[in-house]
Design a protein around this motif. Structure first.
Motif, mmCIF file in Angstrom:
data_model
loop_
_atom_site.group_PDB
_atom_site.id
_atom_site.type_symbol
_atom_site.label_atom_id
_atom_site.label_comp_id
_atom_site.label_asym_id
_atom_site.label_seq_id
_atom_site.Cartn_x
_atom_site.Cartn_y
_atom_site.Cartn_z
ATOM 1 N N HIS A 152 0.824 -1.208 0.000
ATOM 2 C CA HIS A 152 0.000 0.000 0.000
ATOM 3 C C HIS A 152 0.861 1.262 0.000
ATOM 4 C CE1 HIS A 152 -2.507 3.238 1.717
ATOM 5 N NE2 HIS A 152 -3.544 2.598 1.194
ATOM 6 N N ASP A 153 1.900 1.267 0.847
ATOM 7 C CA ASP A 153 2.746 2.452 0.993
ATOM 8 C C ASP A 153 4.086 2.324 0.271
ATOM 9 O OD1 ASP A 153 0.774 3.500 2.605
ATOM 10 O OD2 ASP A 153 1.722 2.849 4.470
ATOM 11 N N ARG A 233 -0.482 -0.357 9.022
ATOM 12 C CA ARG A 233 -0.413 -0.996 7.700
ATOM 13 C C ARG A 233 0.847 -1.846 7.581
ATOM 14 N NH1 ARG A 233 -2.641 3.984 6.199
ATOM 15 N NH2 ARG A 233 -0.620 4.849 5.566
#
Length: 472
Positions: A152-153, A233
């Motif tokens: 995601h990051d 996350r």
């Protein structure tokens, strides 16, 4: 730089003509260990050499390979030694103790300050910390350096996976560290808490994964740009990675978080069926804003302040903390807080104004995305979404996260929302790091040889191994 240092420097410089001749030559090497407010220690060596009527010299750090730093100012008069390095904002004031044969004093280094004594006795690395619980290779279990990605990051994370030697599918704990940039061992004041925990768990049939925070060690990313939701996350990415391993039971992967890591565990476990259990060590049950007020009370009681004095501190600091908690945009919140600090300064007694300028008073403020996210955090929003087995423990002598109020709040939030698989435990006499302590202050962490009281990992391992099996 603290004004007190400059006043002392000027006094000695002005009075040097009238002072007696130096009674001894201080050329050569002087050894010492700095200790910060947080209990962290490091070896430093001061090397002095005669130069005319005075001295020149340098500051060395034997634990790092960087070049030595030249001392900008050295003043030795009577029994007092003063050292300064302007580029790194280092200053030292020491007074000679003849009976101990050392200079005893304090240092200031950037935003840190603490005690620092200098003697002729060389200090070895083993003299800095004695950590009898820290395991040493060769380990009686399997360890493996691993790499996994937070897709995601777009952050790559590096860590250590540990499990018993025998091949099999093991329950596994993902370890989540406290606030500030931490390595995979959650090292604090020479204590490698997660290394000690991983060692105990592996010896008792439980695997673990601990990893470096973003921007620390082998992990990518930038820590300064991250907050608790980013770290959550990362925790979820660790969970997804473990589910791909053949030596992990995918139905018994849990989260263990300490302090801020316990907050991260709450966020990552909320409405997440992949999380089999949560272990909260010194975690929050009240809001981040309430935690700040609790810490003011704990600090006040520790210092011997009266209830009236503590109440006064709370009232004086309330506008400042309210300003910091006023906006999710931490830059705007910090700007408002600085305005509040200016008002506080302008209404302060003249004694304070004589010591610090308004700019100095308002500039000593560190606030970033991480601290903002903690201050605004509301545990109830996440605890009510956690349905898996949950264990929350704390030490009764924790001066950073109050045990009773936070454990009660965690239990109430979980049970009121239908989670009956809740275990709450207070360990008598333990501090925030779960050490058996004396003063139990932050500064004592590094002085204690114990990394974690053995009762705590024993309790954790027993609880995990006794959990009921999950539907598969």
């Amino acid at each position: 730089m603290h004004k007190g240092y400059w006043l002392l420097w000027m006094c000695i410089a002005w009075c040097s003509v009238a002072m007696a001749q130096q009674t001894k030559d201080v050329s050569g090497k002087w050894y010492g260990i700095t200790k910060s407010y947080y209990g962290d220690k490091q070896r430093l060596t001061v090397v002095l050499e005669k130069e005319g009527e005075g001295y020149k010299g340098e500051l060395q750090n034997p634990d790092h390979e960087e070049e030595a730093i030249s001392l900008d100012h050295i003043i030795y008069r009577g029994d007092t030694l003063l050292l300064r390095i302007d580029t790194i904002q280092f200053a030292y004031t020491g007074v000679w103790n003849a009976s101990e044969k050392q200079f005893e004093g304090i240092f200031s280094w950037g935003g840190l300050k603490g005690t620092f004594n200098l003697s002729r006795k060389e200090i070895k690395a083993s003299d800095v910390y004695n950590r009898p619980q820290e395991p040493k290779p060769k380990y009686p279990y399997h360890t493996e350096n691993v790499q996994f990605n937070n897709e995601h990051d777009h952050v790559s994370l590096a860590g250590t996976f540990t499990r018993p030697f025998d091949w099999g599918r093991y329950p596994v704990v993902i370890m989540l560290s406290g606030s500030g940039p931490q390595d995979r061992d959650d090292e604090n004041a020479g204590h490698k808490t997660f290394l000690v925990l991983a060692d105990f768990l592996a010896r008792n049939g439980i695997a673990s994964l601990r990893f470096d925070d973003r921007g620390v060690g082998g992990s990518g990313g930038v820590y300064a740009n991250s907050n608790i939701y980013d770290f959550a996350r990362d925790a979820k990415a660790a969970l997804e990675y473990l589910k791909t391993r053949k030596d992990v039971d995918p139905y018994t992967i849990g989260l263990l978080g300490h302090s801020e890591g316990a907050i991260v565990a709450q966020i990552a476990a909320a409405n997440n069926k992949s999380v089999a259990f949560v272990v909260s060590l010194a975690g929050l049950g009240v809001t981040g804003r309430e935690m700040v007020d609790q810490k003011v009370v704990l600090d006040g009681r520790m210092s011997g302040a009266s209830d009236e004095e503590i109440k006064d501190r709370l009232q004086r600091l309330k506008p400042y903390w309210d300003a910091l908690a006023s906006d999710t945009n931490y830059t705007l919140a910090a700007t408002r807080a600085k305005t509040v600090l200016r008002d506080i300064y302008r209404n302060s007694p003249d004694e304070i104004k004589k010591q610090l300028s308004e700019e100095e008073f308002t500039s000593d403020m560190h606030f970033d995305r991480e601290l903002s996210s903690i201050l605004l955090y509301k545990p109830l929003d996440y605890l009510k979404q956690i349905k898996c087995p949950f264990m929350a423990v704390n030490g009764t002598r924790d001066l950073q996260v109050d045990a009773t109020t936070n454990l009660n709040a965690i239990e109430r939030a979980l049970r009121e929302n239908g989670n009956m698989l809740v275990t709450i435990r207070k360990f008598d006499g333990l501090n925030h790091l779960f050490q058996r302590c004396k003063t139990c202050t932050v500064a004592e962490y590094g002085d204690l040889e114990q990394t974690i009281d053995p009762l705590v990992p024993e309790f954790i391992a027993h609880w995990i191994l006794q959990l009921p099996p999950r539907p598969r």
